[in-house]
Scaffold this motif. Structure first.
Motif, short mmCIF file in Angstrom:
data_model
loop_
_atom_site.label_atom_id
_atom_site.label_comp_id
_atom_site.label_asym_id
_atom_site.label_seq_id
_atom_site.Cartn_x
_atom_site.Cartn_y
_atom_site.Cartn_z
N PRO A 246 0.83 -1.21 0.00
CA PRO A 246 0.00 0.00 0.00
C PRO A 246 0.86 1.26 0.00
O PRO A 246 1.87 1.33 0.70
N ILE A 247 0.44 2.25 -0.81
CA ILE A 247 1.21 3.48 -0.97
C ILE A 247 0.35 4.68 -0.62
O ILE A 247 -0.79 4.79 -1.06
N TYR A 265 -1.00 6.31 -10.22
CA TYR A 265 -2.06 5.87 -9.31
C TYR A 265 -3.06 4.98 -10.04
O TYR A 265 -3.51 3.96 -9.52
N THR A 272 -4.31 -3.19 -4.76
CA THR A 272 -3.35 -2.28 -4.12
C THR A 272 -3.93 -0.88 -4.00
O THR A 272 -3.79 -0.22 -2.96
N ARG A 273 -4.59 -0.41 -5.06
CA ARG A 273 -5.16 0.93 -5.03
C ARG A 273 -6.23 1.05 -3.95
O ARG A 273 -6.35 2.11 -3.32
N SER A 276 -4.57 1.90 -0.83
CA SER A 276 -3.69 3.06 -0.89
C SER A 276 -4.51 4.35 -0.79
O SER A 276 -5.74 4.31 -0.71
#
Length: 565
Positions: A246-247, A265, A272-273, A276
């Motif tokens: 995760p970012i 993005y 993952t998004r 995040s």
């Protein structure tokens, strides 16, 4: 360590939970034997601790990074600050970007073996400090639980070029400051650099050596050139598609990386998004506001504050107060934040057509297409380009150079200030116009040159007459419409061009006017097109070009604006 700097940073953050403890500097050996200077900052007390890794190539940033590390340690994190290969006190040769993936992974493997590390690692840093994160993001070990990336994109071609036009202010300026050539005075170098013809000779003329990576940038004009399609840049562009960590992503509306970060993005895997977050504020590359507008409810410490909350969630298991998977944007002129589910979603597209009022002779923007054909003409001289005034495709302002173009939204000159800039103006708006996304200028143009450039600058003109730039864009005729390879153009023939402006959320207020300026240069944000066909950096001459913009009837030209309720 700079206590005043620490206090300044902490003024916008939650209260500290620990005292600073032991710090030490060690040399960490990479897989090829090169040792990198690595500084460790621990909280006071018993460990082990969750770790935040920061890697950087800028010796001048060390005081700020040490202060940031102290702030992290006072919140229960072991902070690791490392000089990139060939920079600061690290050994090896400085080749931008190339070694960062392997060196980052090797450093994380070293952290995992340290007694003060508890096996939960995060990564942090903006700009190049985010480049080093992207370079390894798809292959970090499971101990890396969270990343914080801001002000850097994997879309490197789009960062260097817009439709065949090179970003001088950003990348020539960056090359001068990061040439690796010792004992070179940088004062006045940029002004001299952009005047060298052919520009390919700039490095030898200024530094006495060649900068191979810069030469690749300025001669690889097509996105399909081998330089962008193979090796590190091609690999980097694909990395977001494979990220599982995760970012927390952040950027500013007036940062040169904005376009690519929005794309990055969107490239993240759905899973993952959804874990995040991404927020876009009224900032420049330094993550602070700039320019001539006021931005209520902005926060200069938002990145570090949000990062601490992010790391508390993923490295300490604390509750996270914000919804995951959302995009949050600052709405300029409304002074508020708006949430989106993953992407900015306009509700309709509105067109403002270029038109000339035959009674007054004024050039107008109207929401009604007109049948009467018309055109506006001007002469473009590459030796006398339109100077950059505001915008997002800028970087040199951060260095404080007195001749650097001012970034962000700034007061613009009035219509008619130059003969080679034509301005179209709407009537006062009856209602607020909420821009949400990418504006596009779809124009019919012609030139007497085999290749040239056209620019747009979209503005809001306040009720008092002051105009502020919202978004700008540029295209060459060779790369019109985002062409991957140069297109032929026959002089004097009308051609349709599309200039896509970077996304933004900005509300034009009722009573304001919409203004569109069209010209052929925006210098030094972009190189001044010489009006000659072929690679720009190899040209030794320039010529004048007679430019025409058509409107009305079969030559309908318009500005398309995405709006939201």
């Amino acid at each position: 360590m700079n206590s005043a700097m620490i206090e300044q940073i902490e003024s916008g953050l939650p209260a500290a939970t620990h005292e600073t403890g032991v710090s030490e500097a060690v040399r960490v050996e990479m897989r090829d034997g090169i040792a990198l200077m690595t500084r460790i900052y621990l909280p006071k007390g018993e460990g082990p601790w969750p770790v935040v890794l920061i890697r950087h190539p800028y010796p001048g940033m060390l005081p700020l990074l040490e202060a940031t590390a102290a702030v992290l340690s006072k919140r229960g994190y072991a902070a690791v600050v490392q000089d990139c290969r060939g920079t600061g006190e690290s050994a090896g040769a400085w080749v931008p970007f190339v070694h960062e993936g392997d060196d980052g992974i090797d450093t994380i493997e070293w952290i995992k073996r340290q007694g003060w590390a508890n096996g939960r690692i995060g990564t942090y840093g903006a700009s190049y400090l985010s480049a080093v994160q992207w370079a390894m993001a798809d292959r970090v070990p499971p101990e890396v639980k969270a990343m914080c990336i801001s002000g850097f994109t994997t879309e490197r071609y789009r960062q260097n070029y817009m439709n065949g036009m090179f970003r001088h202010d950003v990348y020539t300026g960056w090359a001068i400051g990061n040439s690796g050539v010792k004992d070179v005075r940088t004062e006045g170098l940029f002004r001299r650099a952009v005047q060298v013809k052919p520009h390919i000779a700039m490095d030898r003329e200024l530094f006495g050596v060649e900068l191979p990576w810069y030469r690749k940038w300025i001669t690889s004009v097509s996105p399909e050139d081998e330089y962008w399609q193979s090796g590190f840049w091609a690999e980097l562009k694909e990395i977001p598609k494979r990220v599982r960590t995760p970012i927390l992503m952040a950027d500013g509306w007036f940062d040169q990386h904005l376009d690519g970060m929005v794309r990055d993005y969107g490239k993240l895997p759905e899973e993952t998004r959804r874990r995040s977050r991404f927020f876009l504020g009224p900032w420049t590359h330094a993550m602070v506001p700039s320019g001539d507008l006021d931005y209520p409810d902005h926060d200069r410490f938002v990145l570090l504050r949000e990062a601490l909350t992010w790391f508390d969630r993923h490295l300490k298991g604390e509750p996270y107060p914000e919804p995951l998977g959302d995009l949050q944007t600052y709405v300029i002129r409304e002074g508020r934040w708006r949430r989106w589910d993953g992407a900015i979603a306009p509700t309709e597209m509105r067109r403002f057509y270029l038109h000339k009022d035959e009674d007054t002779g004024s050039l107008q923007l109207t929401e009604t297409a007109r049948d009467r054909n018309g055109s506006a003409r001007y002469t473009y001289d590459p030796s006398y380009p339109v100077p950059t005034k505001g915008g997002a495709a800028l970087l040199r302002y951060l260095g404080g150079e007195p001749d650097a173009a001012k970034a962000a939204s700034v007061v613009q000159d009035p219509p008619g200030y130059r003969d080679d800039v034509i301005s179209f103006l709407s009537e006062p708006l009856q209602h607020d116009l909420r821009i949400a996304g990418m504006m596009k200028a779809r124009l019919i143009v012609s030139s007497d040159a085999e290749d040239t450039a056209f620019t747009v600058n979209v503005m809001e003109v306040f009720a008092d007459g002051a105009a502020y730039n919202i978004r700008d864009g540029i295209t060459s005729l060779a790369y019109r419409g985002g062409a991957p390879r140069p297109l032929d153009y026959r002089p004097h023939e009308p051609a349709r061009i599309e200039i896509e402006c970077w996304p933004i959320t900005w509300t034009l207020k009722a009573g304001s006017r919409l203004r569109l300026d069209i010209s052929s240069s925006n210098f030094p944000a972009y190189h001044a097109h010489p009006n000659l066909a072929g690679p720009w950096a190899l040209q030794t001459e320039v010529r004048l070009a007679e430019q025409t913009v058509y409107y009305g009837g079969k030559h309908s030209s318009y500005l398309e604006i995405p709006v939201v309720d």
